[in-house]
Design an enzyme around this catalytic site. Structure first.
Site, PDB file in Angstrom:
ATOM      1  N   CYS A 226      10.105   4.576   8.678  1.00  0.00           N
ATOM      2  CA  CYS A 226      11.166   4.995   8.822  1.00  0.00           C
ATOM      3  C   CYS A 226      12.201   5.080   7.680  1.00  0.00           C
ATOM      4  CB  CYS A 226      11.912   4.556  10.130  1.00  0.00           C
ATOM      5  SG  CYS A 226      11.132   4.730  11.586  1.00  0.00           S
TER       6      CYS A 226
ATOM      7  N   HIS B 198      21.315   2.785   9.765  1.00  0.00           N
ATOM      8  CA  HIS B 198      20.122   3.227  10.187  1.00  0.00           C
ATOM      9  C   HIS B 198      20.333   3.463  11.759  1.00  0.00           C
ATOM     10  CE1 HIS B 198      15.750   3.895  10.328  1.00  0.00           C
ATOM     11  NE2 HIS B 198      15.499   2.546  11.204  1.00  0.00           N
TER      12      HIS B 198
ATOM     13  N   GLU C 250      20.952  -4.943  12.409  1.00  0.00           N
ATOM     14  CA  GLU C 250      21.539  -4.191  11.470  1.00  0.00           C
ATOM     15  C   GLU C 250      23.131  -4.819  11.020  1.00  0.00           C
ATOM     16  OE1 GLU C 250      22.002   0.284   9.094  1.00  0.00           O
ATOM     17  OE2 GLU C 250      21.430   0.082  11.437  1.00  0.00           O
TER      18      GLU C 250
ATOM     19  N   LYS D  72      21.989   9.553  13.517  1.00  0.00           N
ATOM     20  CA  LYS D  72      20.900   9.759  14.582  1.00  0.00           C
ATOM     21  C   LYS D  72      21.822  10.031  15.738  1.00  0.00           C
ATOM     22  CE  LYS D  72      17.553   6.933  12.360  1.00  0.00           C
ATOM     23  NZ  LYS D  72      18.353   6.502  11.261  1.00  0.00           N
TER      24      LYS D  72
ATOM     25  N   HIS E   4      16.195  10.514  15.610  1.00  0.00           N
ATOM     26  CA  HIS E   4      15.461   9.790  14.561  1.00  0.00           C
ATOM     27  C   HIS E   4      14.304  10.649  13.686  1.00  0.00           C
ATOM     28  CE1 HIS E   4      13.997   6.703  11.934  1.00  0.00           C
ATOM     29  NE2 HIS E   4      13.885   5.588  12.937  1.00  0.00           N
TER      30      HIS E   4
ATOM     31  N   PHE F 143       9.470   0.239  10.360  1.00  0.00           N
ATOM     32  CA  PHE F 143       8.208  -0.758  10.887  1.00  0.00           C
ATOM     33  C   PHE F 143       7.436  -1.399   9.548  1.00  0.00           C
ATOM     34  CE2 PHE F 143       7.691   1.325  15.416  1.00  0.00           C
ATOM     35  CZ  PHE F 143       8.763   0.759  15.590  1.00  0.00           C
TER      36      PHE F 143
END
Length: 412
Positions: free
Chosen positions: A163, A302, A313, A334, A339, A398
């Site tokens: 991502c 994010h 975050e 998002k 996403h 990830f």
């Protein structure tokens, strides 16, 4: 001395608009592009919603013969790249093609083709597999197809960091121009993986929201958040060495002034719990740009809507910004488009550029009650109209990948 790099073109294909103008208008309308999955039968699936691209007419955007040799993620990338290229006013007849490059990544690549052809092996045997499977499937073909379409013969690579792909692609393109490998780069990310395997895999990983109401499914930082909504699309920016842009009279949209990239080295799916890796990426981006935390007006988070991401975050921003964390505006795109995986960072950087251009910070749509530990200004009471001089876009992937891009209003 590193060369200064500016942004001169933007291109987007998203769940709320298939051009930058459509997308940005959708952002300002606080449009939510989430709905029932139409790409496959979800009868046996727990998750039945996604953020699909809608009304994308490939025949209107691309050459039909060329498009047939592209998976959808490559089609999105070429369409977005053409838009960005045209906005930048580039003319390849006037450029050295070996000084114009492409770095466009995809986190997953052509999963739909892989699934389709694997089914053929099971039902009809290996001889029935399409000879086009490999060039359709491999993730570097987005960059390759863009280079072919536009005639870019310079550096052409493909970043894959889950991502964080779109942001790392743009960061690497920034470096290519800063240190003289290129004068112009098309950079970003693309994705089209709303497929049975992807949805089942993310669902069983407990990463996706199980909400059936599209307006309650993607709730970054909210107490009721339950996971992310898988989306698709593409974002591409034209990066250009400053003097090159000025010499050809290009309209400069913003300056890309800082890039930070780190790894948590912690867990294959969870960010570091103290936010240290993401914090360091933001610190590196600010340090490179010569920007202090108190000078940052906006952070495009994010902000996936998963419990761990949003909490960690938030901790990262507190760690990087100190006392200034209480004053910076931070929202998640998002909340409206889901996403976009490998495309997310690129589309979200486009939001930052438009926020600088128009002095507009969009809200985290749908979020009303920030969860425990989520104690920043997530712009939950409607859009904010204010001058935006400096913005940061965060992407976390990830594998522990962290990428932060700092963009600021261009000044001589």
């Amino acid at each position: 001395m590193k060369r200064r790099v500016v942004i001169t073109g933007l291109g987007a294909v998203t769940p709320i608009g298939n051009t930058v103008n459509e997308f940005w208008n959708g952002i300002k309308e606080e449009k939510v592009g989430i709905g029932e999955i139409t790409k496959f039968d979800t009868e046996d699936y727990k998750v039945k919603i996604a953020a699909e691209v809608k009304d994308f007419n490939v025949k209107e955007r691309l050459d039909n013969k060329a498009a047939r040799r592209m998976e959808v993620f490559s089609q999105y990338a070429v369409a977005a790249s053409r838009e960005a290229f045209d906005m930048a006013g580039l003319d390849m007849a006037k450029e050295d093609p070996y000084r114009v490059g492409v770095i466009i990544g995809s986190g997953i690549g052509g999963l739909a083709s892989m699934e389709k052809e694997h089914e053929k092996i099971i039902t009809k045997g290996p001889k029935r597999v399409s000879p086009m499977l490999i060039p359709l499937m491999i993730s570097n073909m987005a960059a390759g197809n863009v280079a072919i379409d536009l005639g870019c013969k310079g550096k052409c690579t493909d970043v894959v960091t889950a991502c964080a792909t779109g942001s790392n692609s743009i960061g690497d393109a920034l470096r290519a121009i800063q240190y003289g490998d290129a004068d112009v780069m098309l950079a970003g990310g693309t994705e089209s993986s709303i497929t049975p395997v992807a949805v089942a895999g993310f669902t069983n990983l407990t990463a996706l929201s199980g909400e059936s109401d599209p307006l309650r499914a993607s709730l970054p930082f909210d107490e009721a958040r339950s996971g992310f909504v898988i989306g698709e699309g593409a974002g591409v920016v034209v990066l250009e060495e400053l003097e090159h842009a000025k010499n050809r009279g290009a309209k400069i949209l913003a300056e890309l002034a800082g890039y930070g990239s780190t790894c948590d080295a912690f867990h294959i799916t969870s960010p570091a719990e103290d936010g240290s890796g993401a914090a360091k990426a933001m610190e590196l981006a600010m340090e490179e740009a010569g920007i202090k935390p108190e000078e940052v007006d906006y952070i495009n988070a994010h902000g996936t809507g998963t419990h761990h991401n949003d909490l960690f975050e938030t901790r990262a921003v507190r760690r990087a910004f100190g006392a200034s964390a209480d004053h910076v505006k931070m929202s998640s795109t998002k909340s409206m488009i889901g996403h976009l995986l490998g495309a997310a960072g690129a589309v979200e950087l486009i939001v930052c550029v438009k926020s600088i251009e128009e002095g507009y910070i969009h809200p985290t749509v749908g979020t009303t009650n920030p969860g425990e530990g989520c104690d920043l200004d997530y712009v939950i009471n409607g859009a904010v109209e204010q001058e935006v001089n400096v913005a940061i876009s965060n992407s976390l992937g990830f594998g522990g990948h962290n990428a932060s891009l700092l963009v600021k209003k261009y000044e001589e």
